[in-house]
Design an enzyme around this catalytic site. Structure first.
Site, PDB file in Angstrom:
ATOM      1  CG  ASP A  19      -0.579   5.010  -0.748  1.00 29.82           C
ATOM      2  OD1 ASP A  19       0.362   4.293  -0.368  1.00 29.82           O
ATOM      3  OD2 ASP A  19      -0.596   6.243  -0.616  1.00 29.82           O
ATOM      4  CG  ASP A 113       4.508   3.328  -1.801  1.00 33.04           C
ATOM      5  OD1 ASP A 113       4.764   4.090  -2.744  1.00 33.04           O
ATOM      6  OD2 ASP A 113       4.421   3.705  -0.628  1.00 33.04           O
ATOM      7  CD  GLU A 114       1.192   7.097  -3.795  1.00 33.21           C
ATOM      8  OE1 GLU A 114       0.622   7.718  -4.719  1.00 33.21           O
ATOM      9  OE2 GLU A 114       1.765   7.653  -2.852  1.00 33.21           O
TER      10      GLU A 114
END
Length: 445
Positions: A19, A113-114
């Site tokens: 993350d 973003d993960e």
DNA sequence: TCTGGGGTCCTAGGACCC
DNA sequence: TCTGGGGTCCTAGGACCC
């Protein structure tokens, strides 16, 4: 929580979650180093805006993502609010995914973003999950200039909880580094989980947390012992089953590579609420242009069109219609949207309009011949709209293809319809901004 | 303190079919 | 006059995630 002293094999730590820290805000700071060390957030700056991403400098003031901007400004008077440049974030996201792919193709993105990754296919290579985690962090830092946290565990549940634990925290207004990589070993799973509040479980938001609290269930250990059938009466069957499973450390969700998109849509909250059918239908046409373009970019047609209207008191209503054929034409979509909006009581002013398309077909499977029976003079307004929509979907086909063709060759801004140009102007005041139509957006495709 | 925009999934009722 | 059971699709609403 447990800084790994051992070095587990992929069988003890098969799932990795990674993350990026304060992703949108961090990209803004990379692109404009003068922002470094300042409280920067990305989000809507107006009265109705919310924070999408907050730098740690802003978090020191108690600013968090999902917080209304009005509150954030109150907490941090010097707050720098940036509108968001999603084309830039997508560039960084792709480079982030490239680095993950170098480790394994078995990964599943969540947002930009993960990522979850399944490390089991790396067994033969003797890859050590913790080493892999630190190596990912090093490359993301060296090559992208971004920080991130890595979690490792037996399943997605533990991997995700662990990555949260790996992050920096703010203690008494001070930033404290996290361990960077955290592994929840099977030996500590039980005690680890027991101490967490129910709210930290995936799927427990404010509403479910309130229900659980009312039942006296505050901690995961409380949930682990609850009777599932009783719980189901309060939170529903599926939720009860997954919550009890999670509370017992069980999570059978797979890492799914190439998850197919099931719907696309566009939501817009207006700085000033709209009043009356005319204004709202006009806005819906702009929405239709955006959604139709997204469908064609994805080579899909959609059978179901949904409009959602949110009033000033935040109450919302939705109307949807499923057609016997798929549409990817903005005028065909707008015809349905208009008919749907006519069935909504629009006496109150409207702060948000959304238009969503779902029930996808492959473009090649869209058999328009099956729909010749439709009668534009039908009595039922839905049948009428469907007939009009079909006519537009069919008659605009050549034009759509031509426009798409020109755009393919010369870029998105080379040709456009009047409604898109209007919409372009309208969009400038939203987060989406005008950049989506600019030359940069094309370079990134 | 008052809530964005991109999505996913679940529930419940009704229609319809066999 | 009293009335099934299962499956699927559609619609509306709600909750959640990033």
């Amino acid at each position: 929580m447990n800084s790994p002293s051992e070095n587990p094999s992929v069988d003890d730590a098969p799932i990795l979650h990674i993350d990026l820290d304060a992703f949108f805000a961090s990209v803004e700071i990379l692109d404009d180093p003068s922002l470094k060390g300042k409280p920067v957030v990305v989000g809507g700056g107006g009265d109705r805006g919310v924070i999408a991403s907050a730098s740690y400098e802003a978090r020191r003031f108690g600013v968090r993502s999902a917080m209304p901007s009005v509150i954030a400004k109150r907490r941090c008077p010097g707050l720098i609010i940036l509108p968001g440049r999603f084309d830039r974030y997508e560039v960084y996201s792709r480079r982030f995914h490239d680095i993950i792919r170098d480790l394994t193709p078995e990964y599943e993105p969540l947002g930009l973003d993960e990522v979850f990754a399944d490390l089991r296919s790396l067994r033969r290579l003797q890859v050590r999950p913790i080493d892999a985690g630190f190596e990912l962090r090093r490359r993301i830092s060296d090559e992208l200039g971004l920080l991130c946290g890595v979690g490792l565990g037996r399943n997605k549940l533990f991997a995700k909880l662990a990555s949260k634990e790996s992050k920096p925290t703010i203690v008494d207004g001070r930033l404290v580094d996290g361990p960077g990589v955290v592994w929840v070993s099977p030996a500590v799973e039980r005690t680890w989980l027991d101490e967490l509040p129910v709210r930290s479980l995936w799927g427990v938001g404010p509403a479910t947390a309130a229900k659980l609290h009312k039942l006296g269930l505050r901690w995961v250990r409380d949930l682990a012992q609850v009777d599932e059938a009783t719980l189901a009466q309060h939170v529903g069957r599926a939720m009860a089953a997954t919550l009890v499973a999670y509370a017992q450390g069980e999570d059978n969700r797979d890492v799914t590579v190439d998850r197919a998109v099931k719907s696309v849509g566009h939501d817009q909250t207006f700085a000033t609420s709209l009043v009356g059918l005319g204004e709202i239908v006009q806005a819906a046409k702009g929405h239709a242009a955006i959604v139709a373009r997204a469908l064609r970019d994805a080579n899909r047609v959609a059978r179901t069109i949904t409009v959602i209207v949110r009033f000033d008191d935040l109450a919302s209503v939705s109307r949807s219609q499923t057609l016997s054929f798929g549409v990817d034409d903005e005028y065909a979509m707008a015809a349905i949207a208009e008919a749907l909006l006519q069935s909504v009581d629009l006496a109150r002013s409207v702060r948000l309009l959304a238009l969503h398309a779902s029930s996808f077909l492959d473009r090649d499977d869209n058999n328009m011949q099956l729909t010749f029976g439709l009668d534009p003079s039908a009595n039922d307004p839905r049948e009428q709209a469907e007939a009009v929509s079909r006519e537009r979907q069919v008659s605009h086909e050549a034009l759509r293809d031509a426009v798409d063709d020109v755009r393919q060759k010369f870029g998105r801004t080379s040709v456009g319809t009047a409604s898109e140009l209007t919409d372009h102007g309208v969009e400038i005041k939203t987060q989406r901004g005008s950049h989506a139509f600019g030359p940069e957006a094309d370079q990134n495709e």
